[in-house]
Design a protein around this motif. Structure first.
Motif, mmCIF file in Angstrom:
data_model
loop_
_atom_site.group_PDB
_atom_site.id
_atom_site.type_symbol
_atom_site.label_atom_id
_atom_site.label_comp_id
_atom_site.label_asym_id
_atom_site.label_seq_id
_atom_site.Cartn_x
_atom_site.Cartn_y
_atom_site.Cartn_z
ATOM 1 N N SER A 59 0.845 -1.197 0.000
ATOM 2 C CA SER A 59 0.000 0.000 0.000
ATOM 3 C C SER A 59 0.872 1.236 0.000
ATOM 4 O O SER A 59 2.011 1.224 0.476
ATOM 5 C CB SER A 59 -0.928 0.015 1.215
ATOM 6 O OG SER A 59 -0.178 0.161 2.416
ATOM 7 N N ILE A 60 0.312 2.305 -0.541
ATOM 8 C CA ILE A 60 0.944 3.616 -0.519
ATOM 9 C C ILE A 60 0.050 4.539 0.302
ATOM 10 O O ILE A 60 -1.162 4.596 0.084
ATOM 11 C CB ILE A 60 1.124 4.174 -1.939
ATOM 12 C CG1 ILE A 60 2.101 3.292 -2.732
ATOM 13 C CG2 ILE A 60 1.619 5.623 -1.913
ATOM 14 C CD1 ILE A 60 2.212 3.655 -4.206
ATOM 15 N N CYS A 61 0.639 5.221 1.271
ATOM 16 C CA CYS A 61 -0.071 6.222 2.054
ATOM 17 C C CYS A 61 -1.296 5.597 2.748
ATOM 18 O O CYS A 61 -1.180 4.585 3.415
ATOM 19 C CB CYS A 61 -0.448 7.387 1.151
ATOM 20 S SG CYS A 61 -0.938 8.889 2.013
ATOM 21 N N THR A 62 -2.482 6.171 2.564
ATOM 22 C CA THR A 62 -3.680 5.696 3.257
ATOM 23 C C THR A 62 -4.238 4.404 2.671
ATOM 24 O O THR A 62 -5.224 3.877 3.180
ATOM 25 C CB THR A 62 -4.775 6.780 3.244
ATOM 26 O OG1 THR A 62 -5.022 7.185 1.887
ATOM 27 C CG2 THR A 62 -4.355 7.981 4.079
ATOM 28 N N GLY A 63 -3.618 3.894 1.639
ATOM 29 C CA GLY A 63 -4.006 2.565 1.152
ATOM 30 C C GLY A 63 -3.859 1.513 2.230
ATOM 31 O O GLY A 63 -4.496 0.447 2.166
ATOM 32 N N ALA A 64 -3.050 1.799 3.263
ATOM 33 C CA ALA A 64 -2.884 0.865 4.381
ATOM 34 C C ALA A 64 -4.206 0.595 5.085
ATOM 35 O O ALA A 64 -4.405 -0.487 5.646
ATOM 36 C CB ALA A 64 -1.868 1.419 5.383
ATOM 37 N N PHE A 65 -5.132 1.557 5.067
ATOM 38 C CA PHE A 65 -6.417 1.357 5.720
ATOM 39 C C PHE A 65 -7.223 0.257 5.024
ATOM 40 O O PHE A 65 -7.960 -0.488 5.678
ATOM 41 C CB PHE A 65 -7.212 2.665 5.763
ATOM 42 C CG PHE A 65 -6.737 3.609 6.825
ATOM 43 C CD1 PHE A 65 -7.389 3.702 8.040
ATOM 44 C CD2 PHE A 65 -5.622 4.407 6.611
ATOM 45 C CE1 PHE A 65 -6.948 4.576 9.040
ATOM 46 C CE2 PHE A 65 -5.165 5.279 7.598
ATOM 47 C CZ PHE A 65 -5.830 5.362 8.817
ATOM 48 N N ALA A 66 -7.085 0.154 3.716
ATOM 49 C CA ALA A 66 -7.763 -0.921 2.990
ATOM 50 C C ALA A 66 -7.154 -2.273 3.350
ATOM 51 O O ALA A 66 -7.873 -3.258 3.571
ATOM 52 C CB ALA A 66 -7.683 -0.681 1.489
ATOM 53 N N LEU A 67 -5.823 -2.344 3.410
ATOM 54 C CA LEU A 67 -5.173 -3.600 3.792
ATOM 55 C C LEU A 67 -5.551 -3.991 5.212
ATOM 56 O O LEU A 67 -5.804 -5.168 5.491
ATOM 57 C CB LEU A 67 -3.649 -3.472 3.671
ATOM 58 C CG LEU A 67 -3.051 -3.130 2.311
ATOM 59 C CD1 LEU A 67 -1.539 -3.378 2.329
ATOM 60 C CD2 LEU A 67 -3.696 -3.911 1.197
ATOM 61 N N ALA A 68 -5.600 -3.011 6.102
ATOM 62 C CA ALA A 68 -5.952 -3.292 7.494
ATOM 63 C C ALA A 68 -7.392 -3.782 7.601
ATOM 64 O O ALA A 68 -7.682 -4.728 8.336
ATOM 65 C CB ALA A 68 -5.746 -2.047 8.353
ATOM 66 N N ALA A 69 -8.312 -3.147 6.879
ATOM 67 C CA ALA A 69 -9.717 -3.552 6.921
ATOM 68 C C ALA A 69 -9.907 -4.964 6.382
ATOM 69 O O ALA A 69 -10.830 -5.677 6.801
ATOM 70 C CB ALA A 69 -10.564 -2.566 6.131
ATOM 71 N N ALA A 70 -9.028 -5.383 5.467
ATOM 72 C CA ALA A 70 -9.108 -6.738 4.909
ATOM 73 C C ALA A 70 -8.426 -7.774 5.796
ATOM 74 O O ALA A 70 -8.456 -8.962 5.492
ATOM 75 C CB ALA A 70 -8.467 -6.757 3.521
ATOM 76 N N GLY A 71 -7.793 -7.333 6.891
ATOM 77 C CA GLY A 71 -7.092 -8.250 7.778
ATOM 78 C C GLY A 71 -5.696 -8.596 7.324
ATOM 79 O O GLY A 71 -5.017 -9.405 7.962
ATOM 80 N N VAL A 72 -5.244 -7.974 6.244
ATOM 81 C CA VAL A 72 -3.927 -8.291 5.685
ATOM 82 C C VAL A 72 -2.806 -7.892 6.636
ATOM 83 O O VAL A 72 -1.746 -8.536 6.677
ATOM 84 C CB VAL A 72 -3.760 -7.598 4.317
ATOM 85 C CG1 VAL A 72 -2.327 -7.747 3.801
ATOM 86 C CG2 VAL A 72 -4.744 -8.172 3.314
#
Length: 318
Positions: free
Chosen positions: A99-112
């Motif tokens: 992820s780049i920048c706030t893309g981490a929130f998507a990874l976190a929400a997916a449990g990644v």
């Protein structure tokens, strides 16, 4: 070269600059094996720049990818379940997810990111830590490499992360060639501070970029803090403070990183002995080079040369 499929997953509200970074770096080039596709849940994606873009692929292309990259997006709403499922599937199948920048929130929400270290833009560190307690959030780094899961801090740190991925895949020479094309720094360690308090010189002060360039031309010489400060015309204390403010790292750590980068290029492009490479990059002895290679890269100079030097010969690259 074996083709590596890269899916850049653009979510609604994607930040255009974040999106541009991986699409530029992983775009097809003769010296790289990447096949890059911009993917989305629908055919069109709204951006924070006030325009929409047409995605070249959908979630099926994400499922088929070897590397999935999620650029930053705003506002930070939970992505649709279909997106979260495809990200979780990619992780479960051992694909590389970044992820780049706030893309981490998507990874976190997916449990990644559960059970892993991660980062995001410094403005959103507290929110990531609060909303996803299973994630160990690193607040003062450019990017975090957890093997097959990687996250970067804000915007330009995405350049560092993507070049880091190229370096992992293809070696320092190719990564530096791409960096030069972007007029970007060839390599910044992930552990450097993402928020530099004084990113531009204060009025009346000169940047230390001239001293850094001077040092890069003399890496084989014994460059001490005193020598660097003398070249800059500053006291050692002032030089240390100014250098750290400009780069986010200390002069000696910066020198070590530069020397390791030079060593990697020499190992890839020359037949010099490990002893000669150590002398040419300023690390002195083969034993010292091996020590720092093991600490920084988890491998040996010989193994590194075998991986990237031989690969370049097989591919007919200079």
């Amino acid at each position: 070269m074996v083709v590596q499929r890269v899916a850049v997953l653009a979510l609604d509200g994607v930040t255009p600059l974040d999106l541009a970074i991986p699409t530029q770096i992983f775009n097809a080039r003769p010296e790289t094996p990447y096949e890059m596709t911009v993917c989305a849940l629908g055919s069109k994606v709204a951006t924070t720049g006030g325009f929409t873009l047409d995605a070249g692929g959908g979630l099926e292309q994400v499922r088929a990818a070897d590397t999935v990259i999620v650029p930053g997006f705003e506002p930070l709403q939970r992505p649709p379940d279909a997106v979260l499922e495809v990200l979780a599937e990619a992780r479960d199948r051992g694909r590389r997810v970044a992820s780049i920048c706030t893309g981490a929130f998507a990874l976190a929400a997916a449990g990644v990111l559960d059970g892993l270290h991660a980062t995001t833009h410094w403005k959103h560190i507290d929110a990531l830590e609060r909303d996803f307690p299973e994630v160990t959030v690193e607040s003062d780094v450019l990017y975090v490499d957890q093997g097959e899961v990687l996250t970067s801090a804000g915007v330009c740190c995405g350049i560092d992360l993507c070049l880091h991925l190229v370096r992992r895949d293809l070696g320092a020479v190719v990564a530096n060639q791409i960096a030069r094309g972007l007029v970007a720094a060839p390599h910044r360690e992930g552990g450097q501070a993402q928020y530099v308090p004084a990113p531009v010189p204060v009025a009346g002060e000169a940047s230390l970029s001239g001293t850094r360039e001077w040092a890069l031309q003399r890496l084989a010489e014994p460059l001490t803090l005193r020598v660097l400060a003398r070249h800059a015309g500053l006291s050692q204390r002032t030089f240390m403070r100014r250098f750290t403010e400009e780069t986010g790292t200390t002069p000696l750590q910066w020198l070590l990183n530069a020397r390791l980068g030079t060593a990697r290029e020499l190992l890839e492009t020359t037949d010099h002995s490990v002893d000669q490479v150590a002398r040419d990059c300023g690390l002195g002895t083969a034993a010292n080079l091996r020590l720092h290679f093991r600490r920084a890269l988890g491998t040996t100079p010989t193994a590194y040369r075998r991986t990237f030097g031989e690969a370049r010969k097989l591919e007919g690259l200079p």
